[in-house]
Scaffold this active site. Structure first.
Site, PDB file in Angstrom:
ATOM      1  N   GLY A  11      45.331   0.714 -69.181  1.00 41.55           N
ATOM      2  CA  GLY A  11      44.956  -0.650 -69.593  1.00 41.55           C
ATOM      3  C   GLY A  11      43.612  -0.637 -70.321  1.00 41.55           C
ATOM      4  O   GLY A  11      42.679   0.017 -69.873  1.00 41.55           O
ATOM      5  N   ARG A  21      31.876   4.779 -79.200  1.00 40.79           N
ATOM      6  CA  ARG A  21      30.718   4.884 -80.091  1.00 40.79           C
ATOM      7  C   ARG A  21      29.694   5.887 -79.531  1.00 40.79           C
ATOM      8  O   ARG A  21      29.187   6.757 -80.244  1.00 40.79           O
ATOM      9  CB  ARG A  21      30.077   3.498 -80.244  1.00 40.79           C
ATOM     10  CG  ARG A  21      28.723   3.467 -80.910  1.00 40.79           C
ATOM     11  CD  ARG A  21      28.202   2.031 -80.898  1.00 40.79           C
ATOM     12  NE  ARG A  21      26.864   1.925 -81.454  1.00 40.79           N
ATOM     13  CZ  ARG A  21      25.754   2.028 -80.732  1.00 40.79           C
ATOM     14  NH1 ARG A  21      25.820   2.278 -79.430  1.00 40.79           N
ATOM     15  NH2 ARG A  21      24.573   1.903 -81.326  1.00 40.79           N
ATOM     16  N   ARG A  72      50.497   3.545 -72.024  1.00 39.71           N
ATOM     17  CA  ARG A  72      50.861   4.213 -70.774  1.00 39.71           C
ATOM     18  C   ARG A  72      52.076   5.076 -71.141  1.00 39.71           C
ATOM     19  O   ARG A  72      53.174   4.555 -71.297  1.00 39.71           O
ATOM     20  CB  ARG A  72      51.221   3.190 -69.699  1.00 39.71           C
ATOM     21  CG  ARG A  72      50.105   2.165 -69.416  1.00 39.71           C
ATOM     22  CD  ARG A  72      50.466   1.308 -68.206  1.00 39.71           C
ATOM     23  NE  ARG A  72      49.725   0.067 -68.139  1.00 39.71           N
ATOM     24  CZ  ARG A  72      48.525  -0.076 -67.549  1.00 39.71           C
ATOM     25  NH1 ARG A  72      47.923   0.955 -67.019  1.00 39.71           N
ATOM     26  NH2 ARG A  72      47.935  -1.255 -67.517  1.00 39.71           N
ATOM     27  N   ASP A 103      42.791   5.664 -62.838  1.00 38.66           N
ATOM     28  CA  ASP A 103      43.265   6.814 -62.054  1.00 38.66           C
ATOM     29  C   ASP A 103      44.543   7.447 -62.603  1.00 38.66           C
ATOM     30  O   ASP A 103      44.700   8.664 -62.541  1.00 38.66           O
ATOM     31  CB  ASP A 103      43.381   6.476 -60.560  1.00 38.66           C
ATOM     32  CG  ASP A 103      44.252   5.265 -60.297  1.00 38.66           C
ATOM     33  OD1 ASP A 103      44.719   4.638 -61.268  1.00 38.66           O
ATOM     34  OD2 ASP A 103      44.473   4.955 -59.113  1.00 38.66           O
ATOM     35  N   GLY A 104      45.432   6.636 -63.190  1.00 38.73           N
ATOM     36  CA  GLY A 104      46.649   7.199 -63.785  1.00 38.73           C
ATOM     37  C   GLY A 104      46.291   8.139 -64.936  1.00 38.73           C
ATOM     38  O   GLY A 104      46.845   9.242 -65.066  1.00 38.73           O
ATOM     39  N   THR A 126      38.390   0.717 -66.560  1.00 39.24           N
ATOM     40  CA  THR A 126      39.444  -0.184 -66.074  1.00 39.24           C
ATOM     41  C   THR A 126      38.773  -1.460 -65.583  1.00 39.24           C
ATOM     42  O   THR A 126      37.705  -1.392 -64.971  1.00 39.24           O
ATOM     43  CB  THR A 126      40.275   0.429 -64.920  1.00 39.24           C
ATOM     44  OG1 THR A 126      40.986  -0.631 -64.247  1.00 39.24           O
ATOM     45  CG2 THR A 126      39.432   1.157 -63.886  1.00 39.24           C
ATOM     46  N   ASP A 128      39.745  -3.094 -63.212  1.00 36.20           N
ATOM     47  CA  ASP A 128      40.019  -3.237 -61.772  1.00 36.20           C
ATOM     48  C   ASP A 128      38.887  -2.749 -60.866  1.00 36.20           C
ATOM     49  O   ASP A 128      38.855  -3.105 -59.682  1.00 36.20           O
ATOM     50  CB  ASP A 128      41.293  -2.477 -61.396  1.00 36.20           C
ATOM     51  CG  ASP A 128      42.536  -3.117 -61.974  1.00 36.20           C
ATOM     52  OD1 ASP A 128      42.460  -4.266 -62.435  1.00 36.20           O
ATOM     53  OD2 ASP A 128      43.597  -2.462 -61.980  1.00 36.20           O
ATOM     54  N   ASP A 130      38.555  -0.024 -59.422  1.00 31.02           N
ATOM     55  CA  ASP A 130      39.123   0.550 -58.199  1.00 31.02           C
ATOM     56  C   ASP A 130      39.027   2.069 -58.138  1.00 31.02           C
ATOM     57  O   ASP A 130      39.815   2.714 -57.456  1.00 31.02           O
ATOM     58  CB  ASP A 130      40.587   0.105 -58.054  1.00 31.02           C
ATOM     59  CG  ASP A 130      41.434   0.504 -59.253  1.00 31.02           C
ATOM     60  OD1 ASP A 130      40.870   0.902 -60.289  1.00 31.02           O
ATOM     61  OD2 ASP A 130      42.667   0.423 -59.158  1.00 31.02           O
ATOM     62  N   ARG A 172      46.556  -5.316 -59.475  1.00 25.64           N
ATOM     63  CA  ARG A 172      47.843  -5.151 -58.781  1.00 25.64           C
ATOM     64  C   ARG A 172      47.701  -4.329 -57.511  1.00 25.64           C
ATOM     65  O   ARG A 172      48.481  -4.459 -56.590  1.00 25.64           O
ATOM     66  CB  ARG A 172      48.912  -4.582 -59.700  1.00 25.64           C
ATOM     67  CG  ARG A 172      48.566  -3.260 -60.299  1.00 25.64           C
ATOM     68  CD  ARG A 172      49.616  -2.792 -61.262  1.00 25.64           C
ATOM     69  NE  ARG A 172      48.987  -1.817 -62.152  1.00 25.64           N
ATOM     70  CZ  ARG A 172      49.464  -1.433 -63.291  1.00 25.64           C
ATOM     71  NH1 ARG A 172      50.573  -1.929 -63.737  1.00 25.64           N
ATOM     72  NH2 ARG A 172      48.819  -0.533 -64.008  1.00 25.64           N
ATOM     73  N   LYS A 213      36.146 -32.157 -48.894  1.00 28.03           N
ATOM     74  CA  LYS A 213      35.965 -32.315 -50.343  1.00 28.03           C
ATOM     75  C   LYS A 213      37.276 -32.637 -51.053  1.00 28.03           C
ATOM     76  O   LYS A 213      38.338 -32.601 -50.425  1.00 28.03           O
ATOM     77  CB  LYS A 213      35.319 -31.062 -50.926  1.00 28.03           C
ATOM     78  CG  LYS A 213      36.078 -29.779 -50.704  1.00 28.03           C
ATOM     79  CD  LYS A 213      35.295 -28.622 -51.301  1.00 28.03           C
ATOM     80  CE  LYS A 213      36.065 -27.339 -51.254  1.00 28.03           C
ATOM     81  NZ  LYS A 213      35.392 -26.265 -51.939  1.00 28.03           N
ATOM     82  N   SER A 215      38.808 -31.083 -53.630  1.00 27.94           N
ATOM     83  CA  SER A 215      39.667 -30.033 -54.182  1.00 27.94           C
ATOM     84  C   SER A 215      39.300 -28.702 -53.555  1.00 27.94           C
ATOM     85  O   SER A 215      38.234 -28.566 -52.939  1.00 27.94           O
ATOM     86  CB  SER A 215      39.458 -29.950 -55.696  1.00 27.94           C
ATOM     87  OG  SER A 215      38.109 -29.604 -55.960  1.00 27.94           O
ATOM     88  N   GLU A 222      46.681 -10.527 -58.119  1.00 25.46           N
ATOM     89  CA  GLU A 222      48.117 -10.513 -58.452  1.00 25.46           C
ATOM     90  C   GLU A 222      48.934  -9.635 -57.499  1.00 25.46           C
ATOM     91  O   GLU A 222      50.122  -9.877 -57.287  1.00 25.46           O
ATOM     92  CB  GLU A 222      48.331 -10.044 -59.897  1.00 25.46           C
ATOM     93  CG  GLU A 222      47.824  -8.641 -60.139  1.00 25.46           C
ATOM     94  CD  GLU A 222      48.064  -8.133 -61.555  1.00 25.46           C
ATOM     95  OE1 GLU A 222      49.026  -8.547 -62.198  1.00 25.46           O
ATOM     96  OE2 GLU A 222      47.247  -7.299 -62.004  1.00 25.46           O
TER      97      GLU A 222
HETATM   98  O1  F6P Z   1      44.806  -1.667 -64.558  1.00 21.14           O
HETATM   99  C1  F6P Z   1      44.313  -2.761 -65.237  1.00 21.14           C
HETATM  100  C2  F6P Z   1      45.286  -3.888 -65.225  1.00 21.14           C
HETATM  101  O2  F6P Z   1      44.745  -4.926 -66.003  1.00 21.14           O
HETATM  102  C3  F6P Z   1      45.714  -4.409 -63.849  1.00 21.14           C
HETATM  103  O3  F6P Z   1      44.775  -5.270 -63.265  1.00 21.14           O
HETATM  104  C4  F6P Z   1      47.015  -5.070 -64.173  1.00 21.14           C
HETATM  105  O4  F6P Z   1      47.834  -5.178 -63.068  1.00 21.14           O
HETATM  106  C5  F6P Z   1      47.602  -4.150 -65.207  1.00 21.14           C
HETATM  107  O5  F6P Z   1      46.515  -3.512 -65.827  1.00 21.14           O
HETATM  108  C6  F6P Z   1      48.469  -4.822 -66.235  1.00 21.14           C
HETATM  109  O6  F6P Z   1      48.920  -3.868 -67.126  1.00 21.14           O
HETATM  110  P1  F6P Z   1      49.802  -4.166 -68.400  1.00 21.14           P
HETATM  111  O7  F6P Z   1      48.940  -4.867 -69.388  1.00 21.14           O
HETATM  112  O8  F6P Z   1      50.221  -2.817 -68.877  1.00 21.14           O
HETATM  113  O9  F6P Z   1      50.931  -5.003 -67.928  1.00 21.14           O
END
Ligand code: F6P
Length: 325
Positions: A11, A21, A72, A103-104, A126, A128, A130, A172, A213, A215, A222
């Site tokens: 991603g 750069r 990917r 990581d992938g 990334t 994320d 993570d 995710r 409150k 709201s 996700e």
């Molecule tokens: O790994 C980054 C990320 O943005 C995740 O948060 C998300 O689940 C995933 O990529 C979405 O990937 P794609 O754009 O390939 O659907």
């Protein structure tokens, strides 16, 4: 080392261009050439690489996305695909490889490096955040700022209409974006994959909040164990019939946009250090940051170990949840 390959993979994340750069400029400055490869490992397999020059990387520090493109690649998961990729690297004269990704992408880099004895350095890119072994990954700061900006806007309308909003952010497998954007945007609940979601308690908490409150905002990663924001809304719908419950999915806007100053600085430092490390003969590592300092961890541990959002921050969200006056 006279020539190295460079890819962005997985991603995209804001700041990848600033990193490209930094890699290209710092390599050229010490007499090392950089082959920029399009679309990550897929472009490597298909032979889409070109020698980069200064003018390729001018005026890109402020740009989101990646000028190299990313993908990917399924083909790279096969031995045949990696053989083709390595043959192209050899033909281009690349003696090492820098991979900007998650990581992938690092798993791919590690396998390539073992199969062909190729020196590889990883740079964490990334949204994320993570990856084990670094406090920050490229693009994460921009992504949470984008999410916070969106949630602030949702809050305005939620409050005007007395609504409950489930706001879904990316992640995710990881709750970093949800937790930190949730704290910054003052969410009453944050639901993340790393913590079991108790739907019954959630309903009660929401009702309690709404005594105090007009709201409430619940930020949902996700990949939460109870599902995304739509799933969670469905889980609670019957118990919150008397309320106006809405969902907003922020989606890919979190991946785009101009990188923040923080991400530009991070990307620049990591890109520079990656070149420096490769030229010093280091390999099989990821360059990261620990506090203010650059750190290096083995690619193996960056892949195998998992970074988890802080328990202390989750406790804080719970303690700050709105009660009635
Ligand atoms: O790994 C980054 C990320 O943005 C995740 O948060 C998300 O689940 C995933 O990529 C979405 O990937 P794609 O754009 O390939 O659907």
């Amino acid at each position: 080392m006279k020539r190295v390959g460079l890819i962005t993979s997985g991603g995209d994340s804001p700041g990848m261009n600033a990193c490209i750069r930094a890699v290209v400029k710092s390599a050229i400055a010490v007499g090392c050439e950089v082959v920029g490869i399009e679309d990550g490992y897929q472009g490597m397999i298909e032979g889409r690489g070109k020698l980069m020059v200064y003018s390729d990387v001018t005026n890109i520090i402020q740009m989101g996305g990646t000028i190299l493109g990313t993908a990917r690649s399924k083909e790279f998961r096969t031995a045949e695909g990696r053989k083709k990729a390595h043959a192209n690297l050899k033909e281009w004269g690349c003696e090492g490889l820098i991979v900007i990704g998650g990581d992938g992408s690092f798993t791919g880099a590690q396998i390539l490096s073992e199969e062909f004895n190729l020196p590889v350095i990883g740079i964490p890119g990334t949204i994320d955040n993570d990856l084990y072994g670094t406090d920050h990954t490229i693009g994460y700061d921009t992504a949470i700022n984008t999410a916070v900006d969106a949630i602030d806007k949702i809050r305005d309308t939620a409050n005007s209409h007395r609504r409950i909003f489930f706001v879904e952010v990316m992640g995710r497998d990881a709750g970093f974006i949800a937790l930190n954007s949730g704290i910054a945007a003052g969410a009453d609940e944050v639901l993340i994959p790393e913590e079991w979601t108790d739907i019954k308690a959630l309903v009660e908490n929401v009702k309690t909040c709404l005594k105090g409150k007009r709201s409430t905002i619940i930020v949902v990663a996700e990949g939460d164990d109870a599902g995304g924001a739509n799933d969670i809304r469905n889980h609670v719908a019957k118990d919150l019939e008397d309320y106006d419950v809405r969902v907003a999915i922020l989606g890919h806007i979190q991946r785009g946009g101009k990188p923040t100053a923080f991400d530009r600085i991070l990307s620049t430092r990591l890109g520079y250090e990656a070149v420096d490390s490769l030229l010093k003969g280091e390999k099989g590592i990821m360059i990261g940051v620990n506090g203010e300092n650059i750190c290096k961890v083995s690619l193996e541990s960056a892949i195998k170990m998992h970074a988890s959002p802080s328990q202390e921050k989750m406790a804080l969200v719970k303690r700050l949840r709105t009660q009635s006056d």
